[in-house]
Scaffold this motif. Sequence first.
Motif, PDB file in Angstrom:
ATOM      1  N   PHE A   1       0.863  -1.182   0.000  1.00 48.04           N
ATOM      2  CA  PHE A   1       0.000   0.000   0.000  1.00 48.04           C
ATOM      3  C   PHE A   1       0.894   1.224   0.000  1.00 48.04           C
ATOM      4  O   PHE A   1       1.846   1.313   0.781  1.00 48.04           O
ATOM      5  CB  PHE A   1      -0.897   0.026   1.237  1.00 48.04           C
ATOM      6  N   VAL A   2       0.604   2.183  -0.885  1.00 51.77           N
ATOM      7  CA  VAL A   2       1.386   3.416  -0.962  1.00 51.77           C
ATOM      8  C   VAL A   2       0.587   4.545  -0.308  1.00 51.77           C
ATOM      9  O   VAL A   2      -0.466   4.947  -0.812  1.00 51.77           O
ATOM     10  CB  VAL A   2       1.721   3.786  -2.422  1.00 51.77           C
ATOM     11  N   MET A   3       1.075   5.040   0.808  1.00 52.32           N
ATOM     12  CA  MET A   3       0.405   6.127   1.511  1.00 52.32           C
ATOM     13  C   MET A   3       0.705   7.453   0.826  1.00 52.32           C
ATOM     14  O   MET A   3       1.856   7.772   0.526  1.00 52.32           O
ATOM     15  CB  MET A   3       0.880   6.185   2.958  1.00 52.32           C
ATOM     16  N   SER A   4      -0.320   8.259   0.602  1.00 50.04           N
ATOM     17  CA  SER A   4      -0.173   9.562  -0.045  1.00 50.04           C
ATOM     18  C   SER A   4       0.232  10.626   0.972  1.00 50.04           C
ATOM     19  O   SER A   4      -0.195  10.598   2.128  1.00 50.04           O
ATOM     20  CB  SER A   4      -1.499   9.961  -0.697  1.00 50.04           C
ATOM     21  N   THR A   5       1.039  11.583   0.514  1.00 50.75           N
ATOM     22  CA  THR A   5       1.301  12.762   1.335  1.00 50.75           C
ATOM     23  C   THR A   5      -0.005  13.509   1.610  1.00 50.75           C
ATOM     24  O   THR A   5      -0.139  14.178   2.627  1.00 50.75           O
ATOM     25  CB  THR A   5       2.306  13.695   0.632  1.00 50.75           C
ATOM     26  N   ALA A   6      -0.980  13.378   0.707  1.00 55.35           N
ATOM     27  CA  ALA A   6      -2.283  14.010   0.884  1.00 55.35           C
ATOM     28  C   ALA A   6      -3.265  13.069   1.578  1.00 55.35           C
ATOM     29  O   ALA A   6      -4.468  13.098   1.317  1.00 55.35           O
ATOM     30  CB  ALA A   6      -2.831  14.451  -0.472  1.00 55.35           C
TER      31      ALA A   6
ATOM     32  N   TRP B   1       4.499   1.631   1.543  1.00 55.60           N
ATOM     33  CA  TRP B   1       5.389   2.560   0.870  1.00 55.60           C
ATOM     34  C   TRP B   1       4.852   3.967   1.102  1.00 55.60           C
ATOM     35  O   TRP B   1       3.682   4.150   1.454  1.00 55.60           O
ATOM     36  CB  TRP B   1       5.434   2.278  -0.637  1.00 55.60           C
ATOM     37  N   PHE B   2       5.700   4.972   0.920  1.00 60.00           N
ATOM     38  CA  PHE B   2       5.261   6.353   1.130  1.00 60.00           C
ATOM     39  C   PHE B   2       5.462   7.166  -0.140  1.00 60.00           C
ATOM     40  O   PHE B   2       6.530   7.125  -0.754  1.00 60.00           O
ATOM     41  CB  PHE B   2       6.011   7.008   2.285  1.00 60.00           C
ATOM     42  N   GLN B   3       4.400   7.881  -0.527  1.00 60.53           N
ATOM     43  CA  GLN B   3       4.469   8.769  -1.693  1.00 60.53           C
ATOM     44  C   GLN B   3       4.851  10.165  -1.234  1.00 60.53           C
ATOM     45  O   GLN B   3       4.237  10.734  -0.329  1.00 60.53           O
ATOM     46  CB  GLN B   3       3.119   8.794  -2.411  1.00 60.53           C
ATOM     47  N   LEU B   4       5.872  10.723  -1.857  1.00 61.77           N
ATOM     48  CA  LEU B   4       6.436  12.011  -1.442  1.00 61.77           C
ATOM     49  C   LEU B   4       6.268  13.072  -2.515  1.00 61.77           C
ATOM     50  O   LEU B   4       6.511  12.813  -3.698  1.00 61.77           O
ATOM     51  CB  LEU B   4       7.934  11.839  -1.149  1.00 61.77           C
ATOM     52  N   TYR B   5       5.845  14.263  -2.093  1.00 59.75           N
ATOM     53  CA  TYR B   5       5.939  15.451  -2.937  1.00 59.75           C
ATOM     54  C   TYR B   5       7.191  16.222  -2.536  1.00 59.75           C
ATOM     55  O   TYR B   5       7.558  16.256  -1.349  1.00 59.75           O
ATOM     56  CB  TYR B   5       4.727  16.358  -2.747  1.00 59.75           C
ATOM     57  N   ILE B   6       7.822  16.837  -3.504  1.00 64.70           N
ATOM     58  CA  ILE B   6       8.942  17.716  -3.197  1.00 64.70           C
ATOM     59  C   ILE B   6       8.379  19.130  -3.083  1.00 64.70           C
ATOM     60  O   ILE B   6       7.970  19.740  -4.074  1.00 64.70           O
ATOM     61  CB  ILE B   6      10.045  17.625  -4.271  1.00 64.70           C
ATOM     62  N   PHE B   7       8.346  19.641  -1.854  1.00 62.99           N
ATOM     63  CA  PHE B   7       7.735  20.940  -1.575  1.00 62.99           C
ATOM     64  C   PHE B   7       8.712  22.075  -1.817  1.00 62.99           C
ATOM     65  O   PHE B   7       9.932  21.883  -1.854  1.00 62.99           O
ATOM     66  CB  PHE B   7       7.242  20.971  -0.130  1.00 62.99           C
ATOM     67  N   LYS B   8       8.149  23.263  -1.966  1.00 60.06           N
ATOM     68  CA  LYS B   8       8.996  24.452  -2.101  1.00 60.06           C
ATOM     69  C   LYS B   8       9.944  24.563  -0.919  1.00 60.06           C
ATOM     70  O   LYS B   8      11.107  24.925  -1.072  1.00 60.06           O
ATOM     71  CB  LYS B   8       8.120  25.698  -2.213  1.00 60.06           C
TER      72      LYS B   8
ATOM     73  N   SER C   1       9.931  18.268   3.009  1.00 59.84           N
ATOM     74  CA  SER C   1      10.158  16.975   2.365  1.00 59.84           C
ATOM     75  C   SER C   1      11.209  16.164   3.111  1.00 59.84           C
ATOM     76  O   SER C   1      11.080  14.950   3.256  1.00 59.84           O
ATOM     77  CB  SER C   1      10.578  17.180   0.908  1.00 59.84           C
ATOM     78  N   ALA C   2      12.245  16.843   3.605  1.00 56.54           N
ATOM     79  CA  ALA C   2      13.293  16.143   4.358  1.00 56.54           C
ATOM     80  C   ALA C   2      12.729  15.518   5.630  1.00 56.54           C
ATOM     81  O   ALA C   2      13.084  14.389   5.991  1.00 56.54           O
ATOM     82  CB  ALA C   2      14.429  17.105   4.692  1.00 56.54           C
ATOM     83  N   ARG C   3      11.845  16.248   6.307  1.00 60.88           N
ATOM     84  CA  ARG C   3      11.227  15.694   7.523  1.00 60.88           C
ATOM     85  C   ARG C   3      10.366  14.484   7.197  1.00 60.88           C
ATOM     86  O   ARG C   3      10.344  13.492   7.941  1.00 60.88           O
ATOM     87  CB  ARG C   3      10.401  16.764   8.236  1.00 60.88           C
ATOM     88  N   LEU C   4       9.639  14.540   6.087  1.00 55.87           N
ATOM     89  CA  LEU C   4       8.795  13.414   5.695  1.00 55.87           C
ATOM     90  C   LEU C   4       9.640  12.187   5.345  1.00 55.87           C
ATOM     91  O   LEU C   4       9.277  11.056   5.685  1.00 55.87           O
ATOM     92  CB  LEU C   4       7.901  13.799   4.520  1.00 55.87           C
TER      93      LEU C   4
ATOM     94  N   ALA D   1       9.470   1.638   0.907  1.00 56.52           N
ATOM     95  CA  ALA D   1       9.899   2.254  -0.351  1.00 56.52           C
ATOM     96  C   ALA D   1       9.362   3.674  -0.397  1.00 56.52           C
ATOM     97  O   ALA D   1       8.377   4.011   0.274  1.00 56.52           O
ATOM     98  CB  ALA D   1       9.399   1.455  -1.555  1.00 56.52           C
ATOM     99  N   LEU D   2      10.016   4.501  -1.186  1.00 53.98           N
ATOM    100  CA  LEU D   2       9.613   5.895  -1.351  1.00 53.98           C
ATOM    101  C   LEU D   2       9.253   6.121  -2.813  1.00 53.98           C
ATOM    102  O   LEU D   2      10.007   5.751  -3.715  1.00 53.98           O
ATOM    103  CB  LEU D   2      10.766   6.815  -0.956  1.00 53.98           C
TER     104      LEU D   2
END
Length: 416
Positions: free
Chosen positions: A105-110, A127-134, A139-142, A153-154
């Motif tokens: 299962f891939v968890m969304s940042t949203a 697994w974790f889905q990552l957005y690269i934020f401004k 993003s580093a904390r996530l 997995a990312l």
Amino acid sequence: MRQQPQSIADFREQARRRLPRFVFDFIDGGSGSENTLAENRSALDRHRLVGRAPVDVQACSQSVTLFGRDYSMPVIIGPTGLAGAAWPRGDVDLARAASKAGIPFVMSTAATATMEEVAAAEAGAKWFQLYIFKDRAVSARLIAKAKALGFKALEVTVDNAIPGRRLRDARNGFSLPFRWTPAKLASLAAHPAWSMRMARAGAPRLEVMAAELGLDEADTIAELMQSQLDPSVGWEDIKWVRDAWDGPLIVKGMLDPGQVAKAVETGVDGLVISNHGGRQLDGAVATIDILAEFRAQAGSRLTLLVDSGFRTGSDIARALALGADAVQVGRATLFALAGGGEAGVRRALDILKSELEIAQMLMGARAIQDFGPAMLRSPRPLRAPGTVPEAAAIIPAAPAAGPLSLVAEKRQGVLP
């Protein structure tokens, strides 16, 4: 008493009846004219399956190995934002259903649950889905939190330099938190079961983003994402993620096979070939039509996943034949979630597994690795407007450098 859903299409119809229109449209809709949304389905239907008999298929296996871990079938529940609008604690129910089915299962940042809640849901692979934020520090904390909580997995989403224009959401006034208009209130009255569940659980909110960004509300989901996501993201940013994450790294949102070399150079482990389910670029190519080109470029150097429009076991078989290692589903499990929480999702996964088994056995594939391009036929286009189309063309063995031959060579273990 209504009959249980027998297909993902049945689950979609059930969701349409049970959800308020503004919620159903958020899940079901695409961008612009929804041309990409329609093309995803049309393209899958154009690829016809070749039955193969007689073949001894008494003992068949759907097991697949992804990034060094074994799973029960080549299906992944992909990241879907705001799952809690379909069912309270929807992300947790999706994670539990995936775990019990033996798939990731891939968890969304949203997501509408916290990372801690999802990580604690059953023992399966998350697994974790990552957005690269401004703000790269977010993003580093996530990334650090995903590592600490044991996500395996990312998956970095990259096809969101700007959000697609989702007209259904705009027309419905879809916002977070929900803003009530007479039309929405009337829709609540027409869907009392959903309304009561939400009243008991509380309105869904983007828990991960709220915790990291301090968000309270935004006019629309698209505007919220536009305010936080960075259109300057390039491969150097993926390298930054690669350096920060020591597990499997997957890049999601790929449509250009020409990017494969850069992905390999950057140290990426896998790609998700995706048009965001038709929610971003209107008029985009269907992922099933570009899949073989990705395999041609990647050979066996990358794990290739694919999403956007997959609703049946036969759809999954098509992707496997064209070189995908597994298929991510999104709307399919959200529709099922809306119909009955975890139990609905588990039933939807059972349906996909059964449908894939039927396709697999009738196509003569004893194992997932047996799927190959010779199991598909695609019709040639018309010669000219008004002429009769040519007979269906056999997909050839292809010259050594061709994409389809590389699919076959990868399946047979010839490629390095």
